[in-house]
Design a protein around this motif. Structure first.
Motif, mmCIF file in Angstrom:
data_model
loop_
_atom_site.group_PDB
_atom_site.id
_atom_site.type_symbol
_atom_site.label_atom_id
_atom_site.label_comp_id
_atom_site.label_asym_id
_atom_site.label_seq_id
_atom_site.Cartn_x
_atom_site.Cartn_y
_atom_site.Cartn_z
ATOM 1 N N SER A 111 -22.477 22.859 23.120
ATOM 2 C CA SER A 111 -23.473 23.816 22.520
ATOM 3 C C SER A 111 -24.747 23.054 22.559
ATOM 4 N N CYS A 112 -25.884 23.803 22.550
ATOM 5 C CA CYS A 112 -27.287 22.958 23.257
ATOM 6 C C CYS A 112 -27.748 22.348 21.799
ATOM 7 N N GLY A 113 -27.943 21.146 21.865
ATOM 8 C CA GLY A 113 -28.515 20.269 20.637
ATOM 9 C C GLY A 113 -29.843 20.833 20.066
ATOM 10 N N ILE A 114 -30.521 21.749 20.772
ATOM 11 C CA ILE A 114 -31.937 22.245 20.400
ATOM 12 C C ILE A 114 -31.748 23.590 19.844
ATOM 13 N N CYS A 115 -31.530 24.507 20.401
ATOM 14 C CA CYS A 115 -31.091 25.724 20.073
ATOM 15 C C CYS A 115 -30.053 26.281 19.605
ATOM 16 N N LYS A 116 -28.979 25.465 19.741
ATOM 17 C CA LYS A 116 -27.602 25.566 19.313
ATOM 18 C C LYS A 116 -26.807 26.897 19.862
ATOM 19 N N LYS A 117 -27.393 27.336 21.096
ATOM 20 C CA LYS A 117 -26.689 27.958 21.893
ATOM 21 C C LYS A 117 -25.194 27.596 22.221
ATOM 22 N N HIS A 118 -24.259 28.411 22.234
ATOM 23 C CA HIS A 118 -22.781 27.988 22.637
ATOM 24 C C HIS A 118 -22.839 28.470 24.371
ATOM 25 N N CYS A 119 -22.330 27.237 24.953
ATOM 26 C CA CYS A 119 -21.982 27.662 26.433
ATOM 27 C C CYS A 119 -20.561 27.456 26.791
ATOM 28 N N ARG A 120 -20.161 28.094 27.678
ATOM 29 C CA ARG A 120 -18.637 27.881 28.078
ATOM 30 C C ARG A 120 -18.082 26.677 28.532
ATOM 31 N N SER A 121 -19.097 26.029 29.349
ATOM 32 C CA SER A 121 -18.809 24.738 29.999
ATOM 33 C C SER A 121 -19.892 23.820 29.872
ATOM 34 N N PHE A 122 -19.717 22.489 30.161
ATOM 35 C CA PHE A 122 -20.862 21.835 30.046
ATOM 36 C C PHE A 122 -21.939 21.997 31.339
ATOM 37 N N GLU A 123 -21.310 22.492 32.524
ATOM 38 C CA GLU A 123 -21.987 22.978 33.487
ATOM 39 C C GLU A 123 -23.034 24.059 33.137
ATOM 40 N N SER A 124 -22.618 25.009 32.389
ATOM 41 C CA SER A 124 -23.490 25.836 31.701
ATOM 42 C C SER A 124 -24.372 25.300 30.884
ATOM 43 N N LEU A 125 -24.229 24.282 30.182
ATOM 44 C CA LEU A 125 -24.864 23.788 29.132
ATOM 45 C C LEU A 125 -26.302 22.868 30.029
ATOM 46 N N ARG A 126 -25.696 22.323 31.019
ATOM 47 C CA ARG A 126 -26.788 21.501 31.966
ATOM 48 C C ARG A 126 -27.520 22.402 32.523
ATOM 49 N N GLU A 127 -27.112 23.649 33.176
ATOM 50 C CA GLU A 127 -28.181 24.704 33.518
ATOM 51 C C GLU A 127 -28.974 25.170 32.389
ATOM 52 N N HIS A 128 -28.640 25.011 31.385
ATOM 53 C CA HIS A 128 -29.464 25.647 30.311
ATOM 54 C C HIS A 128 -30.519 24.603 29.786
ATOM 55 N N VAL A 129 -30.569 23.251 29.888
ATOM 56 C CA VAL A 129 -31.237 22.539 29.463
ATOM 57 C C VAL A 129 -31.887 21.727 30.563
ATOM 58 N N ILE A 130 -31.594 21.651 31.930
ATOM 59 C CA ILE A 130 -31.963 20.865 32.918
ATOM 60 C C ILE A 130 -32.359 21.790 34.086
ATOM 61 N N GLY A 131 -31.394 22.874 34.516
ATOM 62 C CA GLY A 131 -31.767 23.730 35.327
ATOM 63 C C GLY A 131 -30.711 23.965 36.379
ATOM 64 N N PRO A 132 -30.851 24.795 37.386
ATOM 65 C CA PRO A 132 -31.972 25.429 37.975
ATOM 66 C C PRO A 132 -32.780 26.415 37.211
ATOM 67 N N PRO B 50 -33.445 26.763 33.665
ATOM 68 C CA PRO B 50 -33.322 26.338 32.034
ATOM 69 C C PRO B 50 -33.894 27.287 31.413
ATOM 70 N N LYS B 51 -33.790 27.029 29.769
ATOM 71 C CA LYS B 51 -34.746 27.779 28.940
ATOM 72 C C LYS B 51 -35.676 26.442 28.737
ATOM 73 N N GLN B 52 -36.988 27.049 28.712
ATOM 74 C CA GLN B 52 -38.158 26.433 28.780
ATOM 75 C C GLN B 52 -38.575 25.363 27.726
ATOM 76 N N GLU B 53 -38.358 25.927 26.666
ATOM 77 C CA GLU B 53 -38.466 25.375 25.413
ATOM 78 C C GLU B 53 -37.469 24.157 25.271
ATOM 79 N N CYS B 54 -36.305 24.314 25.430
ATOM 80 C CA CYS B 54 -35.022 23.332 25.378
ATOM 81 C C CYS B 54 -35.306 22.342 26.702
ATOM 82 N N LYS B 55 -35.819 22.634 27.702
ATOM 83 C CA LYS B 55 -35.826 21.652 28.833
ATOM 84 C C LYS B 55 -37.077 20.632 28.344
#
Length: 357
Positions: A44-65, A67-72
């Protein structure tokens, strides 16, 4: 200019509390929760607390390609690119990353790993609760068959939690080798000429893993059998003709949080570089190096702190009716947070192993 539309109270009510997906009707949200198996064991994202199915999905959420801009923005200054945790300040992050980024197998330990034979399969030295209760296995394959495409195990290594070698030997395959794959294995014909026969290797490793416990009696808790860690263990065990219960196997190639968003396996080389911060499998490959990498990945994930639940799995009998169809009316009256609270994981989280020791 902000073109986003304000969310209505009804839309918020139909918004998943885990992945933030929105639904037009509450019954659609209930069906989503019934099949998604959201839980505290998901990354899960340490910022918005969104759950992701994998660390790969979480990496895309906070880093890219994408990402959610506020979390990035926050993650870029306070987030660890290896474990994907978020810290209070850049200074705390720097202190953490010095420990989080690991180094590979170098120096004397790395050279010892390349020694041809090491046999410490002494049951007395690895009792329950010692470093030998969890072990890592890796093999290197040569080619058999007319075109050399048939994988034959020619080298095997077994290590403990502290990267100590328990067993390391060349293996004499049961059929002729037609391709030694020297560029990646470093194996020459003379290394296998007097090597240990595969049947003997199979018995040694199987006896060590079972640790005196009959195969039919092996259970994950309070037993003597050892947890086996590796990458692509189905292939390694099959090549050695070893049978071992799936409930005692921790495979970094099949563990859902470590898989791609497409649900395919990541390579061990990629996982080590992305989550441990160092490179492996450059040039001639060493099974000891693979054992160390898979064990470090396992230990890192085992040490995660998640919410303690008496019955954490969706398959536990106590949870089988959590989203039963006969509870539909009751479920539709629940809030998204209440539904998330009763939702359970569909995979065995490795953090649960730390609660059995």
């Amino acid at each position: 200019m902000d073109y986003s539309r304000p969310e209505s109270s009804e839309t918020l009510r139909n918004k998943c509390a885990a992945c933030f997906r929105q639904f037009n009707k509450i019954e659609h949200l209930v069906e989503h929760m019934r099949t998604s198996y959201h839980s505290s064991h998901e990354p899960s994202c340490g910022i918005c607390k969104k759950h992701c199915r994998s660390f790969e999905s979480l990496r895309e959420h906070v880093i890219g390609p994408l990402p959610k801009q506020e979390c990035k923005n926050i993650f870029s200054s306070r987030g660890c690119k290896y474990c994907l945790s978020v810290f209070d300040s850049p200074y705390t992050l720097r202190l953490h990353q010095d420990r989080c980024q690991l180094s590979g197998v170098t120096g004397l330990i790395g050279r010892f790993g390349n020694l041809g034979i090491r046999d410490n399969l002494d049951h007395g030295n690895y009792t329950r609760g010692s470093s030998g209760q969890t072990v890592a296995l890796a093999c290197k394959m040569v080619g058999g068959g007319s075109d050399g495409s048939l994988d034959l195990c020619a080298r095997v290594c077994l290590t403990d939690e502290y990267d100590n070698i328990i067993f390391h030997t060349y293996v004499k395959p049961p059929m002729p080798v037609t391709n030694y794959r020297y560029e990646t294995t470093g194996i020459r014909p003379e290394y296998l000429r007097d090597a240990m026969p595969q049947r003997q290797v199979q018995k040694k490793i199987q006896d060590f893993l079972c640790n005196g416990e009959p195969m039919w009696k092996i259970r994950p808790r309070a037993g003597k059998a050892r947890i086996l860690v590796g990458h692509g263990l189905d292939h390694d065990l099959d090549s050695l003709q070893i049978e071992y219960p799936a409930l005692m196997i921790r495979d970094t190639a099949k563990y859902p949080p470590l898989m791609k968003t497409s649900k395919l396996s990541n390579s061990l080389k990629y996982l080590t570089q992305a989550y441990l911060g160092y490179d492996i499998q450059s040039g001639i490959q060493d099974p000891y190096e693979d054992c160390v990498a898979t064990m470090k990945l396992y230990m890192r994930l085992r040490s995660q702190v998640h919410k303690i639940e008496a019955y954490p799995l969706a398959t536990d009998p106590q949870n089988r009716n959590n989203f039963a169809s006969w509870r539909q009316n009751e479920l539709e009256r629940m809030s998204p947070e209440q539904m998330l609270d009763i939702s359970r994981s569909d995979f065995y989280c490795w953090c649960l192993d730390s609660r059995d020791t």
